[in-house]
Motif scaffolding. Sequence first.
Motif, mmCIF file in Angstrom:
data_model
loop_
_atom_site.group_PDB
_atom_site.id
_atom_site.type_symbol
_atom_site.label_atom_id
_atom_site.label_comp_id
_atom_site.label_asym_id
_atom_site.label_seq_id
_atom_site.Cartn_x
_atom_site.Cartn_y
_atom_site.Cartn_z
ATOM 1 N N THR A 182 44.750 -65.885 60.235
ATOM 2 C CA THR A 182 44.130 -65.096 59.303
ATOM 3 C C THR A 182 43.724 -63.786 59.893
ATOM 4 O O THR A 182 43.122 -63.633 61.046
ATOM 5 C CB THR A 182 42.707 -65.717 58.638
ATOM 6 N N VAL A 183 44.547 -62.844 59.321
ATOM 7 C CA VAL A 183 44.268 -61.517 59.781
ATOM 8 C C VAL A 183 43.003 -60.925 59.007
ATOM 9 O O VAL A 183 43.014 -60.654 57.967
ATOM 10 C CB VAL A 183 45.563 -60.536 59.748
ATOM 11 N N ILE A 184 41.812 -60.481 59.660
ATOM 12 C CA ILE A 184 40.747 -59.988 59.076
ATOM 13 C C ILE A 184 40.397 -58.590 59.347
ATOM 14 O O ILE A 184 40.313 -58.082 60.660
ATOM 15 C CB ILE A 184 39.325 -60.863 59.206
ATOM 16 N N VAL A 185 40.402 -57.857 58.412
ATOM 17 C CA VAL A 185 40.099 -56.288 58.885
ATOM 18 C C VAL A 185 38.669 -56.120 58.634
ATOM 19 O O VAL A 185 38.154 -56.149 57.466
ATOM 20 C CB VAL A 185 40.866 -55.089 58.037
ATOM 21 N N ILE A 186 37.942 -55.509 59.648
ATOM 22 C CA ILE A 186 36.404 -55.206 59.522
ATOM 23 C C ILE A 186 36.434 -53.609 59.509
ATOM 24 O O ILE A 186 36.959 -52.943 60.565
ATOM 25 C CB ILE A 186 35.589 -55.770 60.667
ATOM 26 N N ASP A 187 35.963 -53.062 58.418
ATOM 27 C CA ASP A 187 35.553 -51.442 58.395
ATOM 28 C C ASP A 187 34.390 -51.129 58.621
ATOM 29 O O ASP A 187 33.260 -51.292 57.505
ATOM 30 C CB ASP A 187 36.365 -50.947 57.032
ATOM 31 N N PRO A 188 33.968 -50.755 59.794
ATOM 32 C CA PRO A 188 32.728 -50.034 59.864
ATOM 33 C C PRO A 188 32.503 -48.585 59.206
ATOM 34 O O PRO A 188 33.135 -47.830 59.686
ATOM 35 C CB PRO A 188 32.259 -50.092 61.397
ATOM 36 N N GLY A 189 31.748 -48.565 58.357
ATOM 37 C CA GLY A 189 31.593 -47.517 57.386
ATOM 38 C C GLY A 189 31.104 -46.324 58.425
ATOM 39 O O GLY A 189 30.617 -46.306 59.377
ATOM 40 N N HIS A 190 31.979 -45.078 57.934
ATOM 41 C CA HIS A 190 31.477 -43.934 58.450
ATOM 42 C C HIS A 190 31.829 -43.813 59.983
ATOM 43 O O HIS A 190 32.903 -44.472 60.432
ATOM 44 C CB HIS A 190 30.012 -43.320 58.431
ATOM 45 N N GLY A 191 31.240 -43.024 60.945
ATOM 46 C CA GLY A 191 31.512 -42.871 62.246
ATOM 47 C C GLY A 191 31.936 -41.355 62.439
ATOM 48 O O GLY A 191 32.291 -40.726 61.919
ATOM 49 N N GLY A 192 31.703 -41.034 63.864
ATOM 50 C CA GLY A 192 32.157 -39.887 64.728
ATOM 51 C C GLY A 192 31.294 -38.738 63.952
ATOM 52 O O GLY A 192 29.918 -38.780 63.844
ATOM 53 N N LYS A 193 32.128 -37.893 63.342
ATOM 54 C CA LYS A 193 31.386 -36.746 62.484
ATOM 55 C C LYS A 193 30.811 -36.976 61.462
ATOM 56 O O LYS A 193 30.175 -36.186 60.808
ATOM 57 C CB LYS A 193 32.514 -35.594 62.554
ATOM 58 N N ASP A 194 30.958 -38.376 60.907
ATOM 59 C CA ASP A 194 30.415 -38.685 59.638
ATOM 60 C C ASP A 194 29.562 -39.828 59.992
ATOM 61 O O ASP A 194 29.818 -40.977 60.050
ATOM 62 C CB ASP A 194 31.480 -39.049 58.643
ATOM 63 N N PRO A 195 28.050 -39.487 60.263
ATOM 64 C CA PRO A 195 27.024 -40.689 60.740
ATOM 65 C C PRO A 195 26.848 -41.430 59.617
ATOM 66 O O PRO A 195 26.087 -42.678 59.782
ATOM 67 C CB PRO A 195 26.105 -39.934 61.409
ATOM 68 N N GLY A 196 26.846 -41.055 58.363
ATOM 69 C CA GLY A 196 26.454 -41.778 57.178
ATOM 70 C C GLY A 196 24.867 -41.407 56.839
ATOM 71 O O GLY A 196 24.482 -40.478 57.263
ATOM 72 N N ALA A 197 24.343 -42.573 56.231
ATOM 73 C CA ALA A 197 22.708 -42.434 55.964
ATOM 74 C C ALA A 197 22.092 -42.463 57.389
ATOM 75 O O ALA A 197 22.349 -43.159 58.387
ATOM 76 C CB ALA A 197 22.479 -43.400 54.916
ATOM 77 N N THR A 198 21.001 -41.744 57.322
ATOM 78 C CA THR A 198 19.929 -41.639 58.412
ATOM 79 C C THR A 198 18.797 -42.561 58.162
ATOM 80 O O THR A 198 18.233 -42.326 56.917
ATOM 81 C CB THR A 198 19.685 -40.312 59.007
ATOM 82 N N SER A 199 18.436 -43.587 58.816
ATOM 83 C CA SER A 199 17.154 -44.267 58.475
ATOM 84 C C SER A 199 15.922 -43.363 58.634
ATOM 85 O O SER A 199 15.994 -42.510 59.329
ATOM 86 C CB SER A 199 17.293 -45.608 59.446
ATOM 87 N N ILE A 200 14.801 -44.034 58.199
ATOM 88 C CA ILE A 200 13.591 -43.480 58.493
ATOM 89 C C ILE A 200 13.101 -43.687 60.011
ATOM 90 O O ILE A 200 12.615 -42.591 60.310
ATOM 91 C CB ILE A 200 12.632 -44.426 57.651
ATOM 92 N N SER A 201 13.673 -44.282 60.754
ATOM 93 C CA SER A 201 13.433 -44.692 62.149
ATOM 94 C C SER A 201 14.464 -43.610 63.004
ATOM 95 O O SER A 201 14.339 -43.721 64.238
ATOM 96 C CB SER A 201 13.563 -46.054 62.653
ATOM 97 N N GLY A 202 15.406 -42.967 62.469
ATOM 98 C CA GLY A 202 16.273 -42.206 62.779
ATOM 99 C C GLY A 202 17.607 -42.579 63.477
ATOM 100 O O GLY A 202 18.430 -41.942 64.067
#
Length: 240
Positions: A72-92
């Motif tokens: 089984t070939v499973i692709v995992i896509d960790p969202g965002h990354g690099g210049k696009d950090p995504g959302a920032t949590s309350i804790s930073g």
Amino acid sequence: MKRPAGIFNSIFRGVQHFLRYKKHIYAAPLFFLSAAGAIILVAVLVYNRFFSVSGEAVQIDIDEQSHDFSGTVIVIDPGHGGKDPGATSISGVTEDEIVFSMAQSLKTQLEAGGAEVILTRGRDEFASLDQRKVEGVLFISLHSDAMDDPDVSGFTTYYTYPEQKAFAESINKALDRRSYFHNRGVHSMNYQVTWQLDYPAVLVELGYLSNAVDDMVLNESRYQDMMVKGIVEGINDYLN
């Protein structure tokens, strides 16, 4: 000189008098002591329910089970990354850090079951949405959202096409068995990472970093491991 029985009677009557007529002295402290005791009891129960690790829990843990993902070939896509950090949590802590940590753990567990696992990006790397179009058998995109309303909480599972729905439902059901959070359900959405694929693909919002509780729990390695195990279970349920 009073006999012992007389002394005890005097003490008993004194206590009765105090309890009956001196409530203004002891009522407030007694209330606060009772409230404190109740809070401590609730805290202990919550800790034992959600955070304590017992020998029995280890015995029934998913690690004791084996899954066969051979071929089984499973692709995992960790969202965002690099210049696009995504959302920032309350804790930073940023979204891309949280989901990449979970993606690596998920990769390790799936490979232990014989799967071929492809990550759409490396740590601190940026990948465009087009670059995340990778051929496989199953595709899972990991995210953790943020909202203007800090009260919004929970996890959600998204898919695009009807033929992707069964996979989304399997992942969502397995996460519901593991997660402390409110299950916001399975929904159809035209996210590019899912609509650009013609095989079972889902996008999972694991929680809301704008919510104090979600933020705290999503940053715990033990909870991340629980969610990873839930996804592994969901994949196994779907394939079988």
